[in-house]
Design a protein around this motif. Structure first.
Motif, mmCIF file in Angstrom:
data_model
loop_
_atom_site.group_PDB
_atom_site.id
_atom_site.type_symbol
_atom_site.label_atom_id
_atom_site.label_comp_id
_atom_site.label_asym_id
_atom_site.label_seq_id
_atom_site.Cartn_x
_atom_site.Cartn_y
_atom_site.Cartn_z
ATOM 1 N N VAL A 177 51.138 72.571 9.504
ATOM 2 C CA VAL A 177 50.657 72.719 10.932
ATOM 3 C C VAL A 177 48.956 72.788 10.813
ATOM 4 C CG1 VAL A 177 50.865 73.864 13.302
ATOM 5 C CG2 VAL A 177 52.867 73.397 11.673
ATOM 6 N N THR A 178 48.279 72.270 11.774
ATOM 7 C CA THR A 178 47.126 72.511 12.125
ATOM 8 C C THR A 178 46.868 72.918 13.400
ATOM 9 O OG1 THR A 178 46.499 70.390 12.847
ATOM 10 C CG2 THR A 178 45.774 71.068 10.421
ATOM 11 N N LEU A 179 46.608 74.104 13.955
ATOM 12 C CA LEU A 179 46.525 74.520 15.251
ATOM 13 C C LEU A 179 45.017 74.900 15.811
ATOM 14 C CD1 LEU A 179 48.144 75.607 17.760
ATOM 15 C CD2 LEU A 179 48.365 77.684 16.480
ATOM 16 N N SER A 180 44.627 74.595 16.935
ATOM 17 C CA SER A 180 43.700 75.033 17.743
ATOM 18 C C SER A 180 43.873 75.226 19.219
ATOM 19 C CB SER A 180 42.482 73.778 17.738
ATOM 20 O OG SER A 180 41.466 74.172 18.391
ATOM 21 N N GLU A 181 43.500 76.354 19.621
ATOM 22 C CA GLU A 181 43.547 76.498 21.037
ATOM 23 C C GLU A 181 42.444 76.439 21.708
ATOM 24 O OE1 GLU A 181 45.793 80.237 21.661
ATOM 25 O OE2 GLU A 181 47.671 79.377 20.889
ATOM 26 N N GLY A 182 41.253 75.987 21.292
ATOM 27 C CA GLY A 182 40.110 75.782 21.962
ATOM 28 C C GLY A 182 39.363 74.590 21.964
ATOM 29 N N GLY A 183 40.225 73.519 21.617
ATOM 30 C CA GLY A 183 39.751 72.226 21.335
ATOM 31 C C GLY A 183 39.212 71.637 19.851
ATOM 32 N N VAL A 184 38.974 70.537 19.654
ATOM 33 C CA VAL A 184 38.806 69.904 18.368
ATOM 34 C C VAL A 184 37.623 69.125 18.739
ATOM 35 C CG1 VAL A 184 39.515 68.755 16.564
ATOM 36 C CG2 VAL A 184 41.043 70.408 17.225
ATOM 37 N N ASN A 185 36.633 69.219 17.811
ATOM 38 C CA ASN A 185 35.387 68.074 17.776
ATOM 39 C C ASN A 185 35.700 67.819 16.091
ATOM 40 O OD1 ASN A 185 34.231 68.255 20.234
ATOM 41 N ND2 ASN A 185 33.898 70.259 20.020
ATOM 42 N N GLY A 186 36.085 66.625 15.834
ATOM 43 C CA GLY A 186 36.482 66.414 14.340
ATOM 44 C C GLY A 186 37.634 65.500 14.024
ATOM 45 N N SER A 189 44.633 66.978 10.731
ATOM 46 C CA SER A 189 45.615 66.270 9.647
ATOM 47 C C SER A 189 46.677 67.624 9.225
ATOM 48 C CB SER A 189 45.071 65.395 8.682
ATOM 49 O OG SER A 189 46.185 64.811 7.937
ATOM 50 N N ALA A 190 47.837 67.132 9.413
ATOM 51 C CA ALA A 190 48.897 68.058 9.077
ATOM 52 C C ALA A 190 50.285 67.458 8.842
ATOM 53 C CB ALA A 190 49.055 68.881 10.323
ATOM 54 N N GLY A 191 50.932 67.721 7.859
ATOM 55 C CA GLY A 191 52.182 67.115 7.369
ATOM 56 C C GLY A 191 53.299 67.414 8.513
ATOM 57 N N LEU A 192 53.420 68.219 9.361
ATOM 58 C CA LEU A 192 54.351 68.194 10.357
ATOM 59 C C LEU A 192 53.937 67.907 11.702
ATOM 60 C CD1 LEU A 192 57.378 68.868 11.445
ATOM 61 C CD2 LEU A 192 56.718 71.232 11.544
ATOM 62 N N ALA A 193 52.913 68.710 12.079
ATOM 63 C CA ALA A 193 52.202 68.528 13.538
ATOM 64 C C ALA A 193 50.884 68.891 13.455
ATOM 65 C CB ALA A 193 52.976 69.648 14.444
ATOM 66 N N ALA A 194 49.801 68.356 14.137
ATOM 67 C CA ALA A 194 48.652 68.714 14.651
ATOM 68 C C ALA A 194 48.694 69.015 15.976
ATOM 69 C CB ALA A 194 47.827 67.271 14.193
ATOM 70 N N ILE A 195 48.274 70.295 16.307
ATOM 71 C CA ILE A 195 48.534 70.636 17.730
ATOM 72 C C ILE A 195 47.095 71.007 18.271
ATOM 73 C CG2 ILE A 195 49.427 72.416 19.176
ATOM 74 C CD1 ILE A 195 51.645 72.897 17.006
ATOM 75 N N THR A 196 46.557 70.567 19.193
ATOM 76 C CA THR A 196 45.690 70.995 19.886
ATOM 77 C C THR A 196 45.568 71.346 21.335
ATOM 78 O OG1 THR A 196 44.228 69.279 18.589
ATOM 79 C CG2 THR A 196 43.128 70.142 20.549
ATOM 80 N N GLU A 197 45.159 72.596 21.794
ATOM 81 C CA GLU A 197 45.400 73.009 23.105
ATOM 82 C C GLU A 197 43.927 72.882 23.563
ATOM 83 O OE1 GLU A 197 47.341 76.550 23.828
ATOM 84 O OE2 GLU A 197 49.504 75.617 23.366
ATOM 85 N N GLY A 198 43.463 72.028 24.435
ATOM 86 C CA GLY A 198 42.015 71.671 24.832
ATOM 87 C C GLY A 198 41.585 70.180 24.513
ATOM 88 N N ARG A 199 40.556 69.888 24.748
ATOM 89 C CA ARG A 199 40.076 68.612 24.523
ATOM 90 C C ARG A 199 39.899 68.094 23.003
ATOM 91 N NH1 ARG A 199 34.926 66.027 27.442
ATOM 92 N NH2 ARG A 199 34.516 64.196 26.299
ATOM 93 N N LEU A 200 40.210 67.105 22.563
ATOM 94 C CA LEU A 200 40.044 66.603 21.282
ATOM 95 C C LEU A 200 39.107 65.138 21.301
ATOM 96 C CD1 LEU A 200 41.105 66.014 18.391
ATOM 97 C CD2 LEU A 200 42.880 64.637 19.165
ATOM 98 N N THR A 201 38.140 65.492 20.471
ATOM 99 C CA THR A 201 37.293 64.421 20.519
ATOM 100 C C THR A 201 37.094 63.978 18.985
ATOM 101 O OG1 THR A 201 35.854 65.279 22.303
ATOM 102 C CG2 THR A 201 34.846 63.796 20.743
ATOM 103 N N GLY A 202 37.718 63.144 18.522
ATOM 104 C CA GLY A 202 37.645 62.719 17.067
ATOM 105 C C GLY A 202 39.019 62.076 16.795
ATOM 106 N N ILE A 203 39.664 62.631 15.698
ATOM 107 C CA ILE A 203 40.732 61.907 14.918
ATOM 108 C C ILE A 203 41.832 63.192 14.746
ATOM 109 C CG2 ILE A 203 41.832 60.526 13.062
ATOM 110 C CD1 ILE A 203 38.961 59.477 12.586
ATOM 111 N N SER A 204 43.222 62.762 15.221
ATOM 112 C CA SER A 204 44.338 63.514 14.758
ATOM 113 C C SER A 204 45.380 62.790 14.141
ATOM 114 C CB SER A 204 44.620 64.365 16.399
ATOM 115 O OG SER A 204 45.895 65.015 15.757
ATOM 116 N N VAL A 205 45.631 63.272 13.034
ATOM 117 C CA VAL A 205 46.600 62.500 12.241
ATOM 118 C C VAL A 205 47.879 63.188 11.671
ATOM 119 C CG1 VAL A 205 46.933 60.811 10.485
ATOM 120 C CG2 VAL A 205 44.961 60.789 11.737
ATOM 121 N N SER A 206 49.106 62.971 11.777
ATOM 122 C CA SER A 206 50.308 63.900 11.427
ATOM 123 C C SER A 206 51.270 62.813 11.123
ATOM 124 C CB SER A 206 50.950 64.758 12.335
ATOM 125 O OG SER A 206 51.947 65.339 11.755
ATOM 126 N N PRO A 207 52.075 62.736 10.047
ATOM 127 C CA PRO A 207 53.377 62.233 9.736
ATOM 128 C C PRO A 207 54.634 62.389 10.747
ATOM 129 C CG PRO A 207 52.600 62.862 7.690
ATOM 130 C CD PRO A 207 51.829 63.623 8.912
#
Length: 322
Positions: A177-186, A189-207
């Motif tokens: 798991v990757t987890l951010s509760e303040g947004g992501v700029n970038g 990538s995570a094997g189970l879940a990529a979690i973003t609470e906030g704005r995502l600017t970039g790329i998020s990838v997970s199987p």
């Protein structure tokens, strides 16, 4: 549709399990773990008796090698258990489970056979089990988890979890798991879940799952389900299903794509636009409440069309003045 509570629990469980080792090493830490959620479990703010700063210093002009629990070192600091250290410019090597270091700033490299623990690490942070810090600016890698309970700026790698509790600027990857509760700029990538609470600017990838509670500008891709609680602008992909409040750009899902509004192109087995579709949907079955574009598929349904033109094979669009 997405078990977001389960994903949050998985991330928190990994982080708390990592923190449990240093917590068990001290009674005060045990009380700390029950105080709050993830950030509290790693907090270094509780009052405690002053540490004993005993060290053998092989230094000249404050520069050199220090062996023991020294406060400040420029050079190389080697210690068994860090406790209330303050500043290291160079290499800080911790051999066992660290205690609280609420003021510790490491500029250079923080290495722990178990886990380096500091307020801020500028440079490289490496932990056999994990990395625990309020801020990581640079590269952080932990055998189980890389945890920045405030912000991660740079590259974070965790065997199970990578956390930037107040945000991630850079690249974060983890086996689980990757987890951010303040947004992501970038990139995350995570094997189970990529979690973003906030704005995502970039790329998020997970199987497995991609989940964004906010606006997306970029690319999100998930092997199973891709969920955005907000506007997904860019490219949105899923092996099974895409669900978003609004889809803008290119969307593709093997089985199902649902949105309140859609602007762009969407290809899925079932395209389900519960508001206005502006663009093109391609699928086996396409549904839109209203349309400013076209549907291409085996069956195409536009609810706002006149009765005989609502359900059409092959092609449908807006018919009649409204």
């Amino acid at each position: 549709m997405i078990p977001t509570r389960w994903m949050h629990f998985a991330a928190a469980a990994v982080a708390i399990a990592l923190a449990a080792a240093p917590v068990r090493a001290q009674d005060a830490g045990a009380r700390d773990s029950a105080r709050t959620r993830l950030p509290g479990a790693l907090a270094d703010t509780a009052a405690e008796p002053p540490a004993r700063h005993r060290a053998i210093d092989l230094t000249a002009g404050g520069v050199g090698i220090s062996i023991g629990n020294s406060r400040r070192v420029t050079g190389v600091r080697i210690n068994t258990v860090d406790h209330q250290a303050e500043r290291v410019n160079g290499l800080n090597l911790t051999l066992w489970i660290p205690r609280r270091n609420p003021d510790l700033v490491v500029t250079g490299a923080a290495v722990g056979l178990v886990a380096p623990r500091a307020r801020r690490i500028d440079g490289v942070a490496l932990g056999g089990v994990g990395v625990l810090a309020s801020e990581v600016n640079g590269i952080g890698a932990g055998g189980l988890a890389m945890i920045a309970r405030e912000r991660l700026r740079g590259i974070g790698v965790g065997g199970l979890a990578t956390v930037g509790d107040h945000g991630i600027d850079g690249i974060a990857t983890a086996g689980l798991v990757t987890l951010s509760e303040g947004g992501v700029n970038g990139i995350t990538s995570a094997g189970l879940a990529a979690i973003t609470e906030g704005r995502l600017t970039g790329i998020s990838v997970s199987p497995g799952f991609s989940y964004v509670d906010g606006e997306v500008r970029g690319i999100t891709a998930a092997g199973l389900v891709n969920r955005t609680k907000g506007i997904a602008r860019g490219v949105t992909l899923a092996g099974v299903a895409v669900v978003a409040d609004t889809l803008e750009g290119i969307t593709a899902a093997a089985l199902y794509a649902r949105s309140a509004e859609m602007r762009g192109i969407s290809a899925a087995g079932w395209n389900d636009v519960r508001g206005v579709q502006r663009g093109i949907t391609i699928g086996i079955f396409n549904y839109a409440r209203d349309i400013r574009g076209a549907q291409i598929g085996l069956l195409n349904y536009v609810r706002s069309n006149p009765g005989g033109l609502r359900l059409l094979p092959i092609f449908n669009t807006r018919f009649g003045a409204r």
